[in-house]
Design a protein around this motif. Structure first.
Motif, PDB file in Angstrom:
ATOM      1  N   MET A  88      64.164   2.000  15.348  1.00 45.88           N
ATOM      2  CA  MET A  88      63.588   2.978  14.439  1.00 45.88           C
ATOM      3  C   MET A  88      64.435   4.246  14.462  1.00 45.88           C
ATOM      4  O   MET A  88      64.755   4.776  15.507  1.00 45.88           O
ATOM      5  N   SER A  89      64.763   4.703  13.301  1.00 49.79           N
ATOM      6  CA  SER A  89      65.578   5.908  13.199  1.00 49.79           C
ATOM      7  C   SER A  89      64.673   7.129  13.157  1.00 49.79           C
ATOM      8  O   SER A  89      63.540   7.066  12.704  1.00 49.79           O
ATOM      9  N   SER A  90      65.201   8.234  13.615  1.00 48.30           N
ATOM     10  CA  SER A  90      64.429   9.467  13.529  1.00 48.30           C
ATOM     11  C   SER A  90      65.230  10.505  12.758  1.00 48.30           C
ATOM     12  O   SER A  90      66.425  10.357  12.546  1.00 48.30           O
ATOM     13  N   VAL A  91      64.530  11.531  12.342  1.00 46.60           N
ATOM     14  CA  VAL A  91      65.162  12.614  11.606  1.00 46.60           C
ATOM     15  C   VAL A  91      65.719  13.605  12.626  1.00 46.60           C
ATOM     16  O   VAL A  91      65.009  14.056  13.513  1.00 46.60           O
TER      17      VAL A  91
ATOM     18  N   VAL B 113      58.216  19.360  -4.072  1.00 42.33           N
ATOM     19  CA  VAL B 113      57.720  18.070  -3.610  1.00 42.33           C
ATOM     20  C   VAL B 113      58.026  17.024  -4.674  1.00 42.33           C
ATOM     21  O   VAL B 113      57.818  17.251  -5.860  1.00 42.33           O
ATOM     22  N   ILE B 114      58.543  15.890  -4.232  1.00 40.25           N
ATOM     23  CA  ILE B 114      58.754  14.773  -5.155  1.00 40.25           C
ATOM     24  C   ILE B 114      57.959  13.578  -4.643  1.00 40.25           C
ATOM     25  O   ILE B 114      57.769  13.429  -3.432  1.00 40.25           O
ATOM     26  N   PRO B 115      57.487  12.729  -5.545  1.00 46.51           N
ATOM     27  CA  PRO B 115      56.746  11.544  -5.099  1.00 46.51           C
ATOM     28  C   PRO B 115      57.660  10.584  -4.340  1.00 46.51           C
ATOM     29  O   PRO B 115      58.878  10.568  -4.554  1.00 46.51           O
ATOM     30  N   LYS B 116      57.062   9.798  -3.478  1.00 43.54           N
ATOM     31  CA  LYS B 116      57.817   8.818  -2.694  1.00 43.54           C
ATOM     32  C   LYS B 116      58.637   7.908  -3.611  1.00 43.54           C
ATOM     33  O   LYS B 116      59.791   7.605  -3.314  1.00 43.54           O
ATOM     34  N   GLN B 117      58.056   7.503  -4.754  1.00 43.01           N
ATOM     35  CA  GLN B 117      58.763   6.605  -5.658  1.00 43.01           C
ATOM     36  C   GLN B 117      60.032   7.252  -6.212  1.00 43.01           C
ATOM     37  O   GLN B 117      61.055   6.596  -6.368  1.00 43.01           O
TER      38      GLN B 117
ATOM     39  N   MET C  21      55.738  16.682   2.291  1.00 40.11           N
ATOM     40  CA  MET C  21      56.970  15.891   2.176  1.00 40.11           C
ATOM     41  C   MET C  21      57.401  15.241   3.487  1.00 40.11           C
ATOM     42  O   MET C  21      58.044  14.200   3.468  1.00 40.11           O
ATOM     43  N   SER C  22      57.075  15.857   4.598  1.00 38.48           N
ATOM     44  CA  SER C  22      57.573  15.377   5.899  1.00 38.48           C
ATOM     45  C   SER C  22      57.326  13.897   6.166  1.00 38.48           C
ATOM     46  O   SER C  22      58.245  13.199   6.598  1.00 38.48           O
ATOM     47  N   PRO C  23      56.119  13.362   5.908  1.00 41.32           N
ATOM     48  CA  PRO C  23      55.925  11.928   6.160  1.00 41.32           C
ATOM     49  C   PRO C  23      56.840  11.051   5.298  1.00 41.32           C
ATOM     50  O   PRO C  23      57.314  10.002   5.753  1.00 41.32           O
ATOM     51  N   THR C  24      57.116  11.471   4.076  1.00 36.93           N
ATOM     52  CA  THR C  24      58.003  10.707   3.193  1.00 36.93           C
ATOM     53  C   THR C  24      59.430  10.730   3.722  1.00 36.93           C
ATOM     54  O   THR C  24      60.140   9.718   3.673  1.00 36.93           O
ATOM     55  N   ILE C  25      59.845  11.876   4.253  1.00 39.35           N
ATOM     56  CA  ILE C  25      61.189  11.985   4.830  1.00 39.35           C
ATOM     57  C   ILE C  25      61.302  11.091   6.063  1.00 39.35           C
ATOM     58  O   ILE C  25      62.294  10.371   6.236  1.00 39.35           O
ATOM     59  N   ASP C  26      60.277  11.112   6.907  1.00 31.45           N
ATOM     60  CA  ASP C  26      60.268  10.245   8.092  1.00 31.45           C
ATOM     61  C   ASP C  26      60.314   8.770   7.678  1.00 31.45           C
ATOM     62  O   ASP C  26      61.025   7.967   8.284  1.00 31.45           O
ATOM     63  N   TRP C  27      59.561   8.432   6.639  1.00 33.24           N
ATOM     64  CA  TRP C  27      59.551   7.066   6.127  1.00 33.24           C
ATOM     65  C   TRP C  27      60.952   6.661   5.655  1.00 33.24           C
ATOM     66  O   TRP C  27      61.421   5.567   5.967  1.00 33.24           O
ATOM     67  N   ALA C  28      61.624   7.538   4.919  1.00 32.46           N
ATOM     68  CA  ALA C  28      62.966   7.239   4.414  1.00 32.46           C
ATOM     69  C   ALA C  28      63.943   7.041   5.567  1.00 32.46           C
ATOM     70  O   ALA C  28      64.791   6.144   5.533  1.00 32.46           O
TER      71      ALA C  28
END
Length: 109
Positions: free
Chosen positions: A1-4, A93-97, A38-45
């Motif tokens: 798992m990668s981290s930011v 903020v941008i959507p995850k999609q 946005m943070s959870p989306t960045i972590d997901w990416a």
């Protein structure tokens, strides 16, 4: 798992510009409510694209040089770099999609 990875102005060149793979830079601020969205989306990416993408975050207030150089005027902001060039830039903020669309466009090329 990668981290930011959290970086500063001093680390920007080595962590972003001198990296062979694409780098997504997430500009944020501790006082920024939308950044918390946005943070959870960045972590997901960072986790999802760990094999093709490096993800770093930079707090804007302590790092004015990079913020000014890349014309970050609002947070959250994203800059996608490859070969020392900005491939894509967003503010707000941008959507995850939309993030998926941006990454797929540039990472599949």
């Amino acid at each position: 798992m990668s981290s930011v990875t959290t970086i500063s102005d001093q680390e920007f060149e080595t962590e972003v510009l001198q990296t062979n793979q694409p780098v997504l830079v997430y500009f944020w601020a501790s006082w920024c409510g939308p950044c918390r969205l946005m943070s959870p989306t960045i972590d997901w990416a960072a986790t999802t694209y760990s094999d093709r993408l490096k993800v770093v975050k930079m707090e804007v207030d302590p790092n004015p040089e990079t913020v000014k150089q890349y014309q970050v005027e609002g947070v959250p902001a994203l800059r996608l770099f490859q070969d020392q060039q900005v491939l894509e830039a967003t503010e707000g903020v941008i959507p995850k999609q939309k993030l998926i669309d941006i990454l797929e466009t540039h990472l599949s090329a």
